[in-house]
Design a protein around this motif. Structure first.
Motif, PDB file in Angstrom:
ATOM      1  N   ASP A  67       0.860  -1.172   0.000  1.00 54.56           N
ATOM      2  CA  ASP A  67       0.000   0.000   0.000  1.00 54.56           C
ATOM      3  C   ASP A  67       0.898   1.222   0.000  1.00 54.56           C
ATOM      4  O   ASP A  67       2.110   1.126  -0.190  1.00 54.56           O
ATOM      5  N   GLU A  68       0.322   2.411   0.186  1.00 56.00           N
ATOM      6  CA  GLU A  68       1.102   3.638   0.098  1.00 56.00           C
ATOM      7  C   GLU A  68       2.254   3.667   1.106  1.00 56.00           C
ATOM      8  O   GLU A  68       3.337   4.188   0.819  1.00 56.00           O
ATOM      9  N   THR A 101      -1.121  -3.785  -5.736  1.00 55.91           N
ATOM     10  CA  THR A 101      -1.231  -2.510  -5.025  1.00 55.91           C
ATOM     11  C   THR A 101      -2.630  -2.371  -4.439  1.00 55.91           C
ATOM     12  O   THR A 101      -3.621  -2.743  -5.065  1.00 55.91           O
ATOM     13  N   ASP A 103      -3.904   0.624  -3.035  1.00 52.01           N
ATOM     14  CA  ASP A 103      -4.493   1.957  -3.149  1.00 52.01           C
ATOM     15  C   ASP A 103      -3.878   2.647  -4.364  1.00 52.01           C
ATOM     16  O   ASP A 103      -2.862   2.204  -4.915  1.00 52.01           O
ATOM     17  N   LEU A 104      -4.505   3.737  -4.794  1.00 50.33           N
ATOM     18  CA  LEU A 104      -4.087   4.406  -6.027  1.00 50.33           C
ATOM     19  C   LEU A 104      -2.692   5.016  -5.903  1.00 50.33           C
ATOM     20  O   LEU A 104      -1.935   5.031  -6.880  1.00 50.33           O
ATOM     21  N   GLN A 105      -2.357   5.527  -4.719  1.00 45.70           N
ATOM     22  CA  GLN A 105      -1.033   6.116  -4.539  1.00 45.70           C
ATOM     23  C   GLN A 105       0.061   5.069  -4.748  1.00 45.70           C
ATOM     24  O   GLN A 105       1.070   5.319  -5.414  1.00 45.70           O
ATOM     25  N   PRO A 120      -5.594  -1.361  -7.825  1.00 42.05           N
ATOM     26  CA  PRO A 120      -6.329  -1.745  -6.603  1.00 42.05           C
ATOM     27  C   PRO A 120      -7.780  -2.157  -6.845  1.00 42.05           C
ATOM     28  O   PRO A 120      -8.370  -2.831  -5.997  1.00 42.05           O
ATOM     29  N   SER A 121      -8.348  -1.799  -7.984  1.00 39.88           N
ATOM     30  CA  SER A 121      -9.734  -2.196  -8.257  1.00 39.88           C
ATOM     31  C   SER A 121      -9.878  -3.698  -8.482  1.00 39.88           C
ATOM     32  O   SER A 121     -10.974  -4.245  -8.386  1.00 39.88           O
ATOM     33  N   GLN A 126     -10.792  -3.464   1.819  1.00 35.79           N
ATOM     34  CA  GLN A 126     -10.166  -2.570   2.774  1.00 35.79           C
ATOM     35  C   GLN A 126      -8.855  -3.228   3.184  1.00 35.79           C
ATOM     36  O   GLN A 126      -8.787  -4.435   3.412  1.00 35.79           O
TER      37      GLN A 126
END
Length: 332
Positions: A67-68, A101, A103-105, A120-121, A126
Motif C-alpha cells: 500500500d502507500e 497494489t 491503493d491508487l497512490q 487496486p480495483s 479494505q
C-alpha cells in the motif's frame, strides 16, 4: 390536486414493476447475472494479462502486496527491488515479479518503478498493512484474509506463486529450496507472544503450487474465515497448516517445511546470514520506518560483502552493522 396526480403515477409505476417481476423473474435474474459476470470476467482478464506477461515458462510468478506506506520514495518496495538487482542469481527474477497494489497512490508509484503492477480495483478490499500491525491485531488478520483472496484468485487462474512480503531481502535465488512436487513450501518459526505462549509465523516467503488440490484446500481455508472468524488457527498460513494438518492430508495437500536457517528474519538473526541465507525478513519491528532503516543497512552490507567475497575470509574481514532499530530476539 397535483399531489393526487403524483401519487397515482407512483402507484402505477410500482404496480408495473411488480408485474414485471412476477411475470419475468428469470429474465431479470439472468440480466443481473450477466452484468456481474461481465464485471468479474473483465477484472480477471486484466489480472490474467499481467500474470501472463510476467510468468516464467512453467507458469510461476512472484507476488508481493503493497500500500502507500510500503510503496513511496525511500520505501520498502524500493529496497525489495534493489535486493533483486543485488542478489546472487536474482536479477532475472525481478522480471517475474507482480506487485499487488492496494491503493491508487501505491499503484502510481509502483508503475514508476516496475512494469507489472496490479490496479487496486482488482482486489477492492479494505487493506491494513501487515508490517504496521502485530500478529494479534485485527489489522493483521485483515491483511491475512486479503492475501488469502489474492492467492486464491491467482492459483484459480492456473499460476504457481512465490509469495514474498515487501519487507524481505532477496540475497540469493531460493529455487533450490522449492520442490514443485509439493503444493506448499514454507519456512515456519515460533516466537513468544509475551504472555507465556507462542505463535507461528512464516519468514515472509513461500511457494504455492497451482493445481486442483491447492484450489480445493484454499476454498476450505476461505470458508473457515466465515465459519470461524476469531479462530487463532486462521491468523497465519503456518498456524493453519499446523492446526489443520489432518484436513490438509485429507485433500492431499502436501507441505514441505524448509529449514529456517535458509529463510531468516530479524526475530532470529543468523550470524552467518551472508554465507547461507537466501532471504531475510524485517520481522520483530514495530514500524515501517525502522524496517526501512535496518533493511537498508543489511542490504548495504550485503553489497559490500559481494564486492569483497573473493576469499573465504571475506565475511570475517568486514565489520557488519547488524539491525539497530528492530529487535533481535534470538541470535544464532
Amino acid at each position: 390536486m397535483r399531489n393526487s396526480v403524483y401519487l397515482s403515477l407512483l402507484a402505477f409505476f410500482i404496480m408495473l414493476v411488480c408485474l414485471l417481476l412476477y411475470h419475468c423473474p428469470g429474465s431479470l435474474e439472468r440480466s443481473v447475472r450477466k452484468v456481474v459476470l461481465f464485471e468479474h470476467t473483465s477484472t480477471n482478464q486484466e489480472l490474467d494479462n499481467t500474470l501472463r506477461r510476467a510468468t516464467m515458462p512453467d507458469r510461476t510468478v512472484i507476488l508481493t502486496m503493497v500500500d502507500e506506506a510500503l510503496a513511496s520514495p525511500g520505501s520498502l518496495l524500493e529496497i525489495l527491488l534493489q535486493s533483486f538487482k543485488s542478489g546472487e542469481g536474482t536479477q532475472r527474477l525481478v522480471n517475474h515479479l507482480v506487485i499487488i497494489t492496494m491503493d491508487l497512490q501505491a499503484f502510481e508509484y509502483c508503475r514508476s518503478l516496475h512494469p507489472y503492477c496490479i490496479h487496486p480495483s482488482i482486489f477492492p478490499h479494505q487493506f491494513a498493512t501487515k508490517t504496521q500491525s502485530s500478529m494479534t491485531t485485527p489489522a493483521y488478520k485483515l491483511f491475512t484474509w486479503t492475501r488469502r483472496d489474492v492467492l486464491f484468485e491467482v492459483i484459480r487462474l492456473g499460476y504457481n506463486i512465490i509469495f514474498t512480503d515487501a519487507d524481505v531481502l532477496w540475497l540469493r535465488s531460493p529455487f533450490v529450496n522449492l520442490n514443485p512436487i509439493n503444493e506448499l513450501t514454507i519456512s515456519c518459526n515460533a516466537l513468544s507472544d509475551g504472555q507465556g505462549g507462542s505463535y507461528l509465523y512464516d519468514e515472509g516467503i513461500f511457494f504455492l503450487k497451482a493445481n486442483a488440490i491447492s484450489l480445493e484446500f484454499f476454498k476450505y481455508w476461505k470458508l473457515t474465515k466465515i465459519l470461524f472468524p476469531n479462530d487463532p488457527a486462521e491468523e497465519s498460513l503456518c498456524t493453519t497448516i499446523k492446526e489443520r494438518q489432518e484436513v490438509a492430508d485429507s485433500y492431499g495437500f502436501r507441505i514441505q517445511l524448509v529449514n529456517t536457517s535458509y529463510f531468516g528474519g530479524f526475530c532470529q538473526l543468523n550470524k552467518d546470514i551472508f554465507k547461507e541465507v537466501y532471504t531475510i525478513q524485517a520481522n520483530c519491528c514495530d514500524d515501517v520506518k525502522s524496517k526501512v532503516h535496518d533493511l537498508r543497512i543489511v542490504l548495504d552490507d550485503w553489497i559490500r560483502f559481494r564486492k569483497h567475497a573473493s576469499g573465504d575470509n571475506a565475511l570475517d574481514k568486514m565489520a557488519l552493522r547488524w539491525p539497530q532499530k528492530c529487535s533481535r530476539r534470538n541470535d544464532t
